[in-house]
Design a protein around this motif. Structure first.
Motif, PDB file in Angstrom:
ATOM      1  N   GLN A  24      27.332  -2.744 160.425  1.00  0.00           N
ATOM      2  CA  GLN A  24      26.446  -1.598 160.584  1.00  0.00           C
ATOM      3  C   GLN A  24      27.247  -0.300 160.701  1.00  0.00           C
ATOM      4  OE1 GLN A  24      23.264  -1.633 160.266  1.00  0.00           O
ATOM      5  NE2 GLN A  24      22.870   0.519 160.785  1.00  0.00           N
ATOM      6  N   ALA A  25      28.327  -0.354 161.476  1.00  0.00           N
ATOM      7  CA  ALA A  25      29.190   0.812 161.632  1.00  0.00           C
ATOM      8  C   ALA A  25      29.837   1.182 160.294  1.00  0.00           C
ATOM      9  CB  ALA A  25      30.257   0.547 162.687  1.00  0.00           C
ATOM     10  N   ALA A  26      30.251   0.140 159.567  1.00  0.00           N
ATOM     11  CA  ALA A  26      30.874   0.374 158.265  1.00  0.00           C
ATOM     12  C   ALA A  26      29.871   0.995 157.284  1.00  0.00           C
ATOM     13  CB  ALA A  26      31.410  -0.931 157.693  1.00  0.00           C
ATOM     14  N   LYS A  27      28.635   0.528 157.362  1.00  0.00           N
ATOM     15  CA  LYS A  27      27.602   1.064 156.488  1.00  0.00           C
ATOM     16  C   LYS A  27      27.345   2.542 156.785  1.00  0.00           C
ATOM     17  CE  LYS A  27      22.729   0.493 155.236  1.00  0.00           C
ATOM     18  NZ  LYS A  27      21.466  -0.220 155.523  1.00  0.00           N
ATOM     19  N   ILE A  28      27.230   2.868 158.080  1.00  0.00           N
ATOM     20  CA  ILE A  28      27.003   4.257 158.490  1.00  0.00           C
ATOM     21  C   ILE A  28      28.167   5.142 158.069  1.00  0.00           C
ATOM     22  CG2 ILE A  28      26.775   5.784 160.498  1.00  0.00           C
ATOM     23  CD1 ILE A  28      25.278   3.495 161.896  1.00  0.00           C
ATOM     24  N   PHE A  29      29.389   4.629 158.286  1.00  0.00           N
ATOM     25  CA  PHE A  29      30.592   5.394 157.924  1.00  0.00           C
ATOM     26  C   PHE A  29      30.623   5.656 156.421  1.00  0.00           C
ATOM     27  CE2 PHE A  29      35.153   5.488 156.751  1.00  0.00           C
ATOM     28  CZ  PHE A  29      35.536   6.610 157.480  1.00  0.00           C
ATOM     29  N   LYS A  30      30.283   4.609 155.647  1.00  0.00           N
ATOM     30  CA  LYS A  30      30.279   4.750 154.190  1.00  0.00           C
ATOM     31  C   LYS A  30      29.259   5.793 153.750  1.00  0.00           C
ATOM     32  CE  LYS A  30      29.655   2.160 149.884  1.00  0.00           C
ATOM     33  NZ  LYS A  30      29.332   0.838 149.297  1.00  0.00           N
ATOM     34  N   GLU A  31      28.089   5.771 154.361  1.00  0.00           N
ATOM     35  CA  GLU A  31      27.038   6.724 154.011  1.00  0.00           C
ATOM     36  C   GLU A  31      27.488   8.158 154.283  1.00  0.00           C
ATOM     37  OE1 GLU A  31      23.779   5.420 156.368  1.00  0.00           O
ATOM     38  OE2 GLU A  31      23.118   3.877 154.946  1.00  0.00           O
ATOM     39  N   GLN A  32      28.173   8.361 155.400  1.00  0.00           N
ATOM     40  CA  GLN A  32      28.622   9.701 155.758  1.00  0.00           C
ATOM     41  C   GLN A  32      29.791  10.159 154.886  1.00  0.00           C
ATOM     42  OE1 GLN A  32      26.621  11.442 157.527  1.00  0.00           O
ATOM     43  NE2 GLN A  32      25.452   9.536 157.745  1.00  0.00           N
ATOM     44  N   ILE A  33      30.630   9.204 154.464  1.00  0.00           N
ATOM     45  CA  ILE A  33      31.723   9.529 153.550  1.00  0.00           C
ATOM     46  C   ILE A  33      31.152  10.010 152.225  1.00  0.00           C
ATOM     47  CG2 ILE A  33      33.522   8.496 152.093  1.00  0.00           C
ATOM     48  CD1 ILE A  33      34.531   9.165 154.826  1.00  0.00           C
ATOM     49  N   ILE A  34      30.094   9.345 151.764  1.00  0.00           N
ATOM     50  CA  ILE A  34      29.440   9.742 150.519  1.00  0.00           C
ATOM     51  C   ILE A  34      28.826  11.143 150.672  1.00  0.00           C
ATOM     52  CG2 ILE A  34      27.503   9.252 148.961  1.00  0.00           C
ATOM     53  CD1 ILE A  34      28.010   6.259 149.508  1.00  0.00           C
ATOM     54  N   ALA A  35      28.166  11.359 151.817  1.00  0.00           N
ATOM     55  CA  ALA A  35      27.569  12.670 152.085  1.00  0.00           C
ATOM     56  C   ALA A  35      28.638  13.756 152.149  1.00  0.00           C
ATOM     57  CB  ALA A  35      26.785  12.622 153.396  1.00  0.00           C
ATOM     58  N   LEU A  36      29.767  13.423 152.778  1.00  0.00           N
ATOM     59  CA  LEU A  36      30.879  14.365 152.875  1.00  0.00           C
ATOM     60  C   LEU A  36      31.451  14.662 151.493  1.00  0.00           C
ATOM     61  CD1 LEU A  36      32.817  16.006 154.648  1.00  0.00           C
ATOM     62  CD2 LEU A  36      34.214  13.943 154.897  1.00  0.00           C
ATOM     63  N   GLY A  37      31.531  13.606 150.682  1.00  0.00           N
ATOM     64  CA  GLY A  37      32.056  13.769 149.324  1.00  0.00           C
ATOM     65  C   GLY A  37      31.212  14.696 148.475  1.00  0.00           C
ATOM     66  N   SER A  38      29.907  14.706 148.727  1.00  0.00           N
ATOM     67  CA  SER A  38      29.026  15.586 147.962  1.00  0.00           C
ATOM     68  C   SER A  38      29.203  17.051 148.369  1.00  0.00           C
ATOM     69  CB  SER A  38      27.568  15.172 148.157  1.00  0.00           C
ATOM     70  OG  SER A  38      27.143  15.416 149.485  1.00  0.00           O
ATOM     71  N   CYS A  39      29.721  17.282 149.566  1.00  0.00           N
ATOM     72  CA  CYS A  39      29.944  18.661 150.050  1.00  0.00           C
ATOM     73  C   CYS A  39      31.215  19.271 149.457  1.00  0.00           C
ATOM     74  CB  CYS A  39      30.082  18.681 151.571  1.00  0.00           C
ATOM     75  SG  CYS A  39      28.616  18.185 152.471  1.00  0.00           S
ATOM     76  N   THR A  40      32.199  18.415 149.187  1.00  0.00           N
ATOM     77  CA  THR A  40      33.518  18.891 148.782  1.00  0.00           C
ATOM     78  C   THR A  40      33.498  19.767 147.531  1.00  0.00           C
ATOM     79  OG1 THR A  40      34.520  16.936 149.781  1.00  0.00           O
ATOM     80  CG2 THR A  40      35.884  18.197 148.264  1.00  0.00           C
ATOM     81  N   PRO A  41      32.845  19.346 146.429  1.00  0.00           N
ATOM     82  CA  PRO A  41      32.826  20.203 145.229  1.00  0.00           C
ATOM     83  C   PRO A  41      32.143  21.544 145.483  1.00  0.00           C
ATOM     84  CG  PRO A  41      32.140  17.954 144.691  1.00  0.00           C
ATOM     85  CD  PRO A  41      32.153  18.054 146.182  1.00  0.00           C
ATOM     86  N   THR A  42      31.064  21.516 146.267  1.00  0.00           N
ATOM     87  CA  THR A  42      30.344  22.751 146.580  1.00  0.00           C
ATOM     88  C   THR A  42      31.227  23.729 147.350  1.00  0.00           C
ATOM     89  OG1 THR A  42      28.248  21.540 146.696  1.00  0.00           O
ATOM     90  CG2 THR A  42      28.310  23.714 147.720  1.00  0.00           C
ATOM     91  N   LEU A  43      31.929  23.197 148.352  1.00  0.00           N
ATOM     92  CA  LEU A  43      32.810  24.030 149.159  1.00  0.00           C
ATOM     93  C   LEU A  43      33.970  24.563 148.325  1.00  0.00           C
ATOM     94  CD1 LEU A  43      33.703  25.247 151.823  1.00  0.00           C
ATOM     95  CD2 LEU A  43      34.774  23.056 152.417  1.00  0.00           C
ATOM     96  N   GLU A  44      34.548  23.719 147.491  1.00  0.00           N
ATOM     97  CA  GLU A  44      35.676  24.132 146.652  1.00  0.00           C
ATOM     98  C   GLU A  44      35.253  25.245 145.689  1.00  0.00           C
ATOM     99  OE1 GLU A  44      39.026  22.200 143.619  1.00  0.00           O
ATOM    100  OE2 GLU A  44      37.393  20.961 144.402  1.00  0.00           O
ATOM    101  N   GLN A  45      34.100  25.070 145.060  1.00  0.00           N
ATOM    102  CA  GLN A  45      33.598  26.082 144.135  1.00  0.00           C
ATOM    103  C   GLN A  45      33.334  27.394 144.856  1.00  0.00           C
ATOM    104  OE1 GLN A  45      29.440  25.907 142.731  1.00  0.00           O
ATOM    105  NE2 GLN A  45      30.232  25.972 140.645  1.00  0.00           N
ATOM    106  N   LEU A  46      32.738  27.304 146.024  1.00  0.00           N
ATOM    107  CA  LEU A  46      32.404  28.486 146.811  1.00  0.00           C
ATOM    108  C   LEU A  46      33.656  29.245 147.222  1.00  0.00           C
ATOM    109  CD1 LEU A  46      30.051  30.041 148.038  1.00  0.00           C
ATOM    110  CD2 LEU A  46      30.196  28.564 150.046  1.00  0.00           C
ATOM    111  N   LEU A  47      34.672  28.523 147.674  1.00  0.00           N
ATOM    112  CA  LEU A  47      35.922  29.167 148.090  1.00  0.00           C
ATOM    113  C   LEU A  47      36.634  29.821 146.909  1.00  0.00           C
ATOM    114  CD1 LEU A  47      37.295  26.561 150.673  1.00  0.00           C
ATOM    115  CD2 LEU A  47      36.250  28.782 151.144  1.00  0.00           C
ATOM    116  N   ASN A  48      36.541  29.185 145.738  1.00  0.00           N
ATOM    117  CA  ASN A  48      37.143  29.770 144.532  1.00  0.00           C
ATOM    118  C   ASN A  48      36.461  31.088 144.167  1.00  0.00           C
ATOM    119  OD1 ASN A  48      39.049  27.760 144.166  1.00  0.00           O
ATOM    120  ND2 ASN A  48      37.746  26.539 142.826  1.00  0.00           N
ATOM    121  N   ILE A  49      35.126  31.119 144.302  1.00  0.00           N
ATOM    122  CA  ILE A  49      34.369  32.326 143.998  1.00  0.00           C
ATOM    123  C   ILE A  49      34.714  33.429 144.994  1.00  0.00           C
ATOM    124  CG2 ILE A  49      32.061  33.339 143.911  1.00  0.00           C
ATOM    125  CD1 ILE A  49      31.087  30.540 142.971  1.00  0.00           C
ATOM    126  N   ILE A  50      34.768  33.071 146.284  1.00  0.00           N
ATOM    127  CA  ILE A  50      35.098  34.041 147.332  1.00  0.00           C
ATOM    128  C   ILE A  50      36.491  34.623 147.085  1.00  0.00           C
ATOM    129  CG2 ILE A  50      35.649  34.282 149.789  1.00  0.00           C
ATOM    130  CD1 ILE A  50      33.417  32.246 150.351  1.00  0.00           C
TER     131      ILE A  50
END
Length: 220
Positions: A24-50
């Motif tokens: 269960q812990a592994a499942k939750i961790f995996k879900e959050q890693i996926i969610a975190l991974g979806s943030c990374t491109p957005t943040l990278e693009q935003l910082l490049n624009i800034i």
């Protein structure tokens, strides 16, 4: 014998519960890693624009000290909890919130800066369009500039494209070789206050140079 069996059964049950908890812990961790991974491109693009907006001196002060600290803290927390496998939804959401704040700040800064960059050009193209030899290009520039300033660019190239169109707009307007006397004449024509006496040698020369002799009409 019975006691030994009970002990063995209990041990198996405890192991099973631990495995279930770990899964269960592994499942939750995996879900959050996926969610975190979806943030990374957005943040990278935003910082490049800034960064691009800062380097081009269009909007240099987007990341305030407070905003930078909020973003840095959120990134650091995600990094630490990813490393020790304790990443949770609240930590990822905090990062998403920080990214949203940065995005809102960037969008606001862009709209203000872009409007400042192209406001004069758009106004000139609109008011002088009837005098321009290539009205289609003027219309396309007006549409493109209007769309660009209304929406935050997604890359440094989009910013360069916008600045290029602003420059092109200035070139078109400058190509009319306006001066104070010509501008005064044009303003009078627009409000139908121009008279024959306004057709000075300088104005006639300007009309000929811009192939506008047959564009202006005299009315009584």
């Amino acid at each position: 014998m019975i006691i030994d069996t009970l002990k063995a059964t209990n041990s198996v049950m405890l192991d099973s519960i631990q495995v279930t908890n770990n899964k269960q812990a592994a499942k939750i961790f995996k879900e959050q890693i996926i969610a975190l991974g979806s943030c990374t491109p957005t943040l990278e693009q935003l910082l490049n624009i800034i960064t691009a907006l800062r380097d081009k001196q269009i909007a240099p002060g987007i990341l305030t000290a407070e905003l930078k600290e909020t973003l840095q803290t959120s990134v650091d927390n995600c990094g630490e909890k990813t490393h020790d496998h304790t990443l949770d939804a609240a930590t990822v959401q905090a990062l998403k919130n920080a990214i949203d704040l940065c995005k809102t700040s960037t969008e606001s800064a862009w709209k203000a800066a872009a409007d400042k960059q192209c406001m004069t050009v758009i106004g000139s193209l609109r008011s002088l369009k009837s005098l321009l030899p290539n009205k289609k290009e003027a219309d396309e520039l007006l549409e493109s500039l209007g769309n660009a300033k209304a929406k935050m660019p997604t890359s440094a190239k989009r910013i360069d494209d916008f600045l290029g169109k602003v420059t092109r707009g200035k070139e078109i307007v400058d190509g009319l070789h306006l001066d104070d006397e010509v501008e005064n004449f044009i303003n009078k024509v627009k409000i139908q206050k121009a008279t024959v006496s306004d057709l000075t040698p300088h104005i006639l020369k300007w009309l000929k140079a811009n192939d506008l002799m047959n564009t202006m009409k005299v009315r009584f």
